[in-house]
Scaffold this motif. Sequence first.
Motif, mmCIF file in Angstrom:
data_model
loop_
_atom_site.group_PDB
_atom_site.id
_atom_site.type_symbol
_atom_site.label_atom_id
_atom_site.label_comp_id
_atom_site.label_asym_id
_atom_site.label_seq_id
_atom_site.Cartn_x
_atom_site.Cartn_y
_atom_site.Cartn_z
ATOM 1 N N ALA A 142 46.730 34.371 34.960
ATOM 2 C CA ALA A 142 45.345 34.777 36.167
ATOM 3 C C ALA A 142 45.778 36.468 36.424
ATOM 4 C CB ALA A 142 45.734 33.879 37.293
ATOM 5 N N SER A 145 45.044 38.931 33.519
ATOM 6 C CA SER A 145 43.363 38.689 32.727
ATOM 7 C C SER A 145 42.544 38.913 33.920
ATOM 8 C CB SER A 145 43.014 37.114 32.475
ATOM 9 O OG SER A 145 43.263 36.422 33.442
ATOM 10 N N SER A 146 43.108 39.036 35.281
ATOM 11 C CA SER A 146 41.968 39.588 36.534
ATOM 12 C C SER A 146 42.193 40.630 36.403
ATOM 13 C CB SER A 146 41.737 38.677 37.618
ATOM 14 O OG SER A 146 43.186 39.165 38.074
ATOM 15 N N ARG A 147 43.350 41.413 36.353
ATOM 16 C CA ARG A 147 42.973 42.605 35.788
ATOM 17 C C ARG A 147 42.836 43.525 34.358
ATOM 18 N NH1 ARG A 147 47.010 41.080 39.795
ATOM 19 N NH2 ARG A 147 46.192 41.582 41.933
ATOM 20 N N LYS B 17 40.928 32.776 38.810
ATOM 21 C CA LYS B 17 40.587 34.547 38.590
ATOM 22 C C LYS B 17 40.867 34.645 37.212
ATOM 23 C CE LYS B 17 43.667 36.629 42.596
ATOM 24 N NZ LYS B 17 43.059 37.681 42.228
ATOM 25 N N ARG B 18 41.206 32.907 36.445
ATOM 26 C CA ARG B 18 41.871 34.127 34.600
ATOM 27 C C ARG B 18 40.683 33.896 33.921
ATOM 28 N NH1 ARG B 18 41.863 29.470 31.256
ATOM 29 N NH2 ARG B 18 44.215 30.140 31.108
ATOM 30 N N GLN B 19 40.256 34.577 33.291
ATOM 31 C CA GLN B 19 39.261 35.310 32.171
ATOM 32 C C GLN B 19 40.098 34.774 31.049
ATOM 33 O OE1 GLN B 19 36.690 38.401 32.633
ATOM 34 N NE2 GLN B 19 38.646 39.432 34.057
#
Lengths: 394, 368
Positions: A142, A145-147, B17-19
């Motif tokens: 998280a 990937s959020s960055r 938040k995860r993508q």
Amino acid sequence: MGKKYDTPLLDELEKGPWPSFVTEIKKSATHSNMANDELGLVEKSYRDKRGYWKHGGIVGVLGYGGGVIGRYSALPDEFPGVAHFHTVRINQPSGFFYTTKALREICNIWDKYGSGLTNVHGSTGDLVLLGTTTEALEPIFAEYSSRGWDLGGSGSAMRTPSCCIGAARCEWSNIDAMGICNEMTQRFQDEMHRPAYPYKFKIKVAGCACDCVAAIARSDCSIIGTWKGDIAIDQAAVKDYAGKGMDINAEIVEMCPTSCMSYDGKELSIDNGECSRCMHCITKMTKALKTTGEKGITILIGSKAPIVVGSLLSWVVVPFMKIEPPYDDLYEMISKIIEWWDDNAKPRERIGELIEVKGMRPFLEAIGVPPSPAQVFEPRKDPFFFWSDDDFKK
Amino acid sequence: MADLPKGWLTAEESKEKRQTDIGPPHFEQFLPPVIKKNYGDWKHHERLDAGTMVHEANSGDKVFTVRVASPRILSTITIYEMLDIADKYCDGYIRFTTRNNVEFMTPDEGKVKPLKKELKDKGFTIGGIGPRISNVVHTQGWVHCHGACTDASGLVKAMMDEFYEYFTEKELPAKVRLAVACCVNMCGAVHCSDLAVVAVHRKVPSINHEAVKNICEIPTTIGSCPTRAISPDPAKKSVKIKDEKCMYCGNCFTVCPPIDIHRPDEDGVAIVVGGKIGSARTGPKFSKLAIPFIYNNPPRWPEVIEALKNILDTYAKGARKHERMGEWIERIGWERFFSLTGIEFTYQHIDDFTFMRDTLRTSAAFKM
């Protein structure tokens, strides 16, 4: 964090001028208990001459089948800090450029969740984070990937594509290696993250036949930049090389593999039609020689390390292909190649090994590429060969 | 539920938040301005010394690159030190090479000297450009791999301490690419390197039949063997190995851990030579066997280092300018390579696997 283990054998590897990996593990051990136990475990390996890691278990992040390599110590009671010591593969930006801001942020996150040890980079190209626990995987994913970062490939999947520096800082590059690499990485995201292939499949992109990313030796699909035009010669620069002591006949003309060059002490000339585009003269006289004309790629298929049935170097399949962003033609060609492999291979059979079993003809027919002398060093020697019904219709 | 370590995202936060499947960030945002501006428009480059080069663009812009060694295993602490230097001299940009070197770039010639001074003062090793030895491509070894039968990082450290001046200064006839693989899986380009070390097993693996029955998939295990030495053992619900067919590759161990290939007292390394990747002059080549076995002798493997040094010295003495290790050997002939290096030729050197037909000498012409 204080010193936990005496490491007399590893300490020997802090002596001498080359940078020491032991020093790196010790640095991380100042703030990480995992790195500290890693140090103790590796010292034990040095004493007993064997590794103490178990096979990777199945760990990962939700919805992905790869990108994390499970790693457990065989001695969890003795070294509890490395009971879990998983690897996280972060897909590198093509060409390995970073801003200090981005890389610092990657490290800050890693300090929070892992051992602080990395490989920059791993053999396939990923930025490898060495040593974390199962419960840290979801928050790590998280955070990254959020960055804007994603995981690379692992297992029987499309592996993280990699490339040389290409057009970004190399005058020899015939193609935008980084652009092609990034585009293919983006298009194969599903195949990278959800392993569904017979075995691994690697793509590497090199800007020219110098192949600084070892595409021809280390990727199932080797994409190498090339050109069709003449080599332009700057005679003043040739004169300059001669003036600075280069023996142009010995170092350039006589080392040309096709003997297509000559030098009369004043002017260099090239019989361009006979040039095999090997790159020797261009790399030795970079100020004097330049490729011109149409640029494109050669696609070679099959290379791999020894497992299972011996090493292979990639061989030519598509002699020349003109490509332009967004590289639809290339993506379609690679997709056809993979489809044939996926339909025909046994488990753990790489595409090079499959072609050895099936022959080039079914493969070339499946991907719609005609036979060409560019694909072989020499034609068949024995008079045993197949005919198909199609051959009789002609 | 136990308390999370300080600063960790909670499960809910992680979920939010995860993508997925976003891929790596586009490289363009990480390019130094001079690289971005002259992308695809470089004119030529020049090596200024063993660790410095300058690229000149058609626009007249220049970029200076200083290359630095890395042990590949890097602590975040060392990375922060590198980043601080890159902030000070390189406008906040840094790059790594395919051989794990670190590159500091600046368009400002005036910054090159102070950059190099600070790198040296902080203990970094500058070099690796040109006809020299660059960083060693290598694998995880005992540091992090289940299959390792030697330690790659330790061998690399011992090798590069010995060959240090070929990185920082001294030239060779051509570049010499080194590699170390801690097993025959070869997660590095050992099979196409000028001079390389690969760890090998030499004994038929032992089988824990009880565990095979519980853990392993029998057809996969049988299929993993390149020499078809493995067959079913129905009575034990396990497999058996035909000893005389086994070449100790360890692939069965990879798919079925209870088949144990490790023999710490009989494991060691082989040395291979003459591989190359580029197509310049002669085509890419596999590395070939020079020395079939040397015992593991950590922490510094002195016998391996001695053997590598002998081969490198013989090459440096005999090769012509621009001639790679493999090209030199092909010119003088392998029979001469063995006589010049004094390396013993053994049964192990003669291929009896996939390359036998290509490698037996079908000619009466050879050097005595």
